[in-house]
Write a protein that holds these residues in place. Structure first.
Motif, PDB file in Angstrom:
ATOM      1  N   ALA A  91      31.866  36.904  36.480  1.00 22.10           N
ATOM      2  CA  ALA A  91      30.731  36.346  37.350  1.00 22.10           C
ATOM      3  C   ALA A  91      31.130  35.065  37.819  1.00 22.10           C
ATOM      4  O   ALA A  91      30.904  34.653  39.063  1.00 22.10           O
ATOM      5  N   GLY A  92      31.382  34.303  36.830  1.00 22.33           N
ATOM      6  CA  GLY A  92      31.480  32.745  37.281  1.00 22.33           C
ATOM      7  C   GLY A  92      32.699  32.713  38.284  1.00 22.33           C
ATOM      8  O   GLY A  92      32.803  32.012  39.335  1.00 22.33           O
ATOM      9  N   THR A  93      33.872  33.357  37.841  1.00 21.98           N
ATOM     10  CA  THR A  93      34.975  33.374  38.728  1.00 21.98           C
ATOM     11  C   THR A  93      34.483  33.747  40.283  1.00 21.98           C
ATOM     12  O   THR A  93      34.993  33.155  41.177  1.00 21.98           O
ATOM     13  N   ALA A  94      33.527  34.734  40.296  1.00 19.35           N
ATOM     14  CA  ALA A  94      33.315  35.233  41.759  1.00 19.35           C
ATOM     15  C   ALA A  94      32.141  34.230  42.323  1.00 19.35           C
ATOM     16  O   ALA A  94      32.708  33.970  43.516  1.00 19.35           O
ATOM     17  N   LEU A  95      31.312  33.784  41.558  1.00 21.51           N
ATOM     18  CA  LEU A  95      30.299  32.633  42.345  1.00 21.51           C
ATOM     19  C   LEU A  95      31.044  31.503  42.613  1.00 21.51           C
ATOM     20  O   LEU A  95      30.525  30.800  43.718  1.00 21.51           O
ATOM     21  N   SER A 274      41.096  47.356  41.794  1.00 15.45           N
ATOM     22  CA  SER A 274      42.073  47.273  40.893  1.00 15.45           C
ATOM     23  C   SER A 274      41.748  46.341  39.768  1.00 15.45           C
ATOM     24  O   SER A 274      41.795  46.588  38.646  1.00 15.45           O
ATOM     25  N   HIS A 275      40.878  45.227  40.338  1.00 15.02           N
ATOM     26  CA  HIS A 275      40.315  44.107  39.383  1.00 15.02           C
ATOM     27  C   HIS A 275      39.141  44.786  38.731  1.00 15.02           C
ATOM     28  O   HIS A 275      39.021  44.310  37.397  1.00 15.02           O
ATOM     29  N   THR A 276      38.447  45.301  39.216  1.00  9.98           N
ATOM     30  CA  THR A 276      37.080  45.646  38.569  1.00  9.98           C
ATOM     31  C   THR A 276      37.314  46.876  37.446  1.00  9.98           C
ATOM     32  O   THR A 276      37.179  46.835  36.393  1.00  9.98           O
ATOM     33  N   ALA A 400      33.946  42.866  39.924  1.00  8.22           N
ATOM     34  CA  ALA A 400      34.487  43.126  38.496  1.00  8.22           C
ATOM     35  C   ALA A 400      33.375  42.727  37.633  1.00  8.22           C
ATOM     36  O   ALA A 400      33.013  43.036  36.366  1.00  8.22           O
ATOM     37  N   GLY A 401      32.553  41.618  38.098  1.00  9.10           N
ATOM     38  CA  GLY A 401      31.292  41.131  37.196  1.00  9.10           C
ATOM     39  C   GLY A 401      30.650  42.175  37.021  1.00  9.10           C
ATOM     40  O   GLY A 401      29.971  42.592  35.972  1.00  9.10           O
ATOM     41  N   VAL A 402      29.994  43.021  38.003  1.00 10.12           N
ATOM     42  CA  VAL A 402      29.288  44.146  38.012  1.00 10.12           C
ATOM     43  C   VAL A 402      29.917  45.076  37.226  1.00 10.12           C
ATOM     44  O   VAL A 402      29.105  45.847  36.127  1.00 10.12           O
ATOM     45  N   GLY A 403      31.062  45.354  37.250  1.00  8.11           N
ATOM     46  CA  GLY A 403      31.683  46.499  36.335  1.00  8.11           C
ATOM     47  C   GLY A 403      31.812  46.076  35.162  1.00  8.11           C
ATOM     48  O   GLY A 403      31.841  46.990  33.938  1.00  8.11           O
ATOM     49  N   GLY A 404      31.875  44.889  34.684  1.00 11.46           N
ATOM     50  CA  GLY A 404      31.832  44.337  33.251  1.00 11.46           C
ATOM     51  C   GLY A 404      30.575  44.503  32.572  1.00 11.46           C
ATOM     52  O   GLY A 404      30.461  45.015  31.495  1.00 11.46           O
TER      53      GLY A 404
END
Length: 451
Positions: A91-95, A274-276, A400-404
């Protein structure tokens, strides 16, 4: 040529020495007075600096990520919350993708990469403080900042593409992705020794790797700041003809460009899916292994194999991307990710089968990200590339954050096998879009940017 933040800071050694040194017809005719030989030397030097920074950045990331879920379970006291640590990183990477992309579009790759590594170092320090204080919210905040280090390593692949020849773009991206192998494979195996070095400092062993990661990120920032000169993105803009007005570089403009190109949309979806799938399955694997009796050393070995799959074979994926086509490699990614989910999801207590599944998971991620990165770069105009690439990383890491988050809940409620099934089902949209695009064109080694 204009001056200001958008003008690359080329040293005297990179400038032509007057009309006699003007570039031949094979070199870019507009913008910078670089000869073909000097442009080639600039590409090589840029690649070397990016490779060094990737080795260091990969080491810093992998040292911490190996025990993130285990540390979160210790501090929170709940297996269901353990997935929030790697999720906070994603999530930090995304934000941070949006502000870092904005910084790169205005100031160049160097400014964005340095800022990302510095934020990553600060985040790693907060993780250590959160572990010592047994403060779970502080730990999560640190993990979010730690994600900036991952953002730097992701953005470096686009920096490699800035000056690459179109027919070698996949290989240029894959070489920088491959450079992460050394640090990324070594990192999980350094986690246990790193934990032991802080035993007399009152720091939990699981938090020790983050203290090391902070130092590695600081070194990476220094390397990029001192050596990534001239800036590859600013140089590429100066070399390319066309309109380079600042208003064309916003994330909104990047989003409009992606919407207008079917191939760019496929690239963004491929990177995100792929990342998620990779993040969701990988983040919960250490916990699943620990519940089946695996120790820190074995967990580190399995994650090392996974990371080797992600990075070590990326040159092969880059070569395939350039030779057989972006769409074909996206199809390969779908197949590899599906098989990996099947193996890991049905492994039960078999650590060997989990290790094989995680290795294939890394290979599938590599194929998807390399092909998607090359496809996106060539499917949008040069003036909008940095914005579109930043948008892609934002979407990729947000998904990916949501997926995590969902991964932790799925494992807590239904088990690790169900998580892998969900990851396999997630691949269906990517496969459908790839088949649709392949039906409209052959998907050769080069893709028409018009989409």
């Amino acid at each position: 040529m204009s001056t200001g933040p958008d003008t690359p800071d080329i040293s005297d050694g990179d400038r032509a020495d007057g009309p006699a040194a003007r570039a031949p017809a094979a070199a870019p005719p507009a913008g910078l007075p670089l000869s073909a030989e000097r442009l080639s030397a600039l590409r090589r030097r840029t690649t070397v600096v990016l490779v060094v920074s990737q080795v260091l950045g990969g080491l810093g990331i992998a040292i911490g990520v190996a025990l993130a879920a285990v540390l979160a379970e210790r501090v929170s006291g709940s297996p269901a919350l353990s997935g929030l640590a790697p999720t906070a990183t994603v999530a930090g990477t995304a934000l941070l993708s949006a502000p870092l992309a904005a910084l790169m579009t205005s100031r160049g790759r160097r400014a964005g990469l340095v800022a990302a590594y510095l934020i990553g170092a600060l985040g790693a320090g907060l993780v250590v403080l959160g572990a010592v204080a047994e403060n779970f919210p502080l730990l999560l905040a640190g993990m979010a900042g730690f994600g900036a280090g991952a953002s730097a390593n992701l953005q470096a692949r686009f920096a490699a593409a800035d000056l690459a020849e179109p027919e070698r773009r996949g290989r240029a991206i894959s070489l920088v992705v491959w450079a992460t192998t050394v640090g990324a494979v070594l990192g999980p195996n350094v986690a246990a020794p790193a934990g032991r070095t802080v035993s007399g400092l009152g720091i939990p062993a699981e938090a020790g790797p983050f203290l090391w990661a902070a130092g590695v990120f600081l070194i990476s920032a220094v390397v990029v700041q001192l050596l990534l000169r001239p800036d590859p993105l600013l140089t590429a803009r100066a070399l390319a003809p066309g309109d380079h007005r600042a208003e064309g570089r916003s994330l909104r403009a990047g989003a409009a460009t992606v919407r207008a190109s079917p191939m760019a949309r496929l690239a963004v979806v491929t990177a995100a899916v792929s990342h998620t799938a990779m993040v969701g399955i990988m983040s919960m694997t250490p916990l699943a292994l620990s519940h089946h009796g695996a120790g820190i050393e074995l967990i580190g070995l399995v994650i090392s194999g996974h990371i080797a799959g992600m990075y070590a074979f990326s040159p092969v994926m880059g070569w395939l991307t350039d030779r057989v086509g972006r769409l074909a490699v996206i199809g390969l990614a779908t197949g590899l990710l599906s098989v990996s989910a099947l193996l890991a999801g049905t492994a039960g207590p078999s650590h060997t089968q989990v290790a094989i599944g995680l290795f294939l998971l890394g290979l599938g991620w590599s194929a998807g990200v390399v092909a998607a990165s090359a496809l996106l770069t060539e499917s949008v105009p040069p003036s909008a590339r940095a914005a579109a690439q930043g948008l892609s990383d934002l979407v990729m890491n947000a998904a990916a954050g949501v997926g995590g988050v969902m991964a932790g809940l799925i494992v807590a409620q239904a088990g690790y096998g169900s998580l892998n099934l969900a990851g396999a089902l997630l691949l269906l949209p990517m496969a459908a879009l790839a088949v649709r695009r392949a039906g409209g064109r052959s998907g050769g080694a080069r893709t028409d940017p018009s989409g």
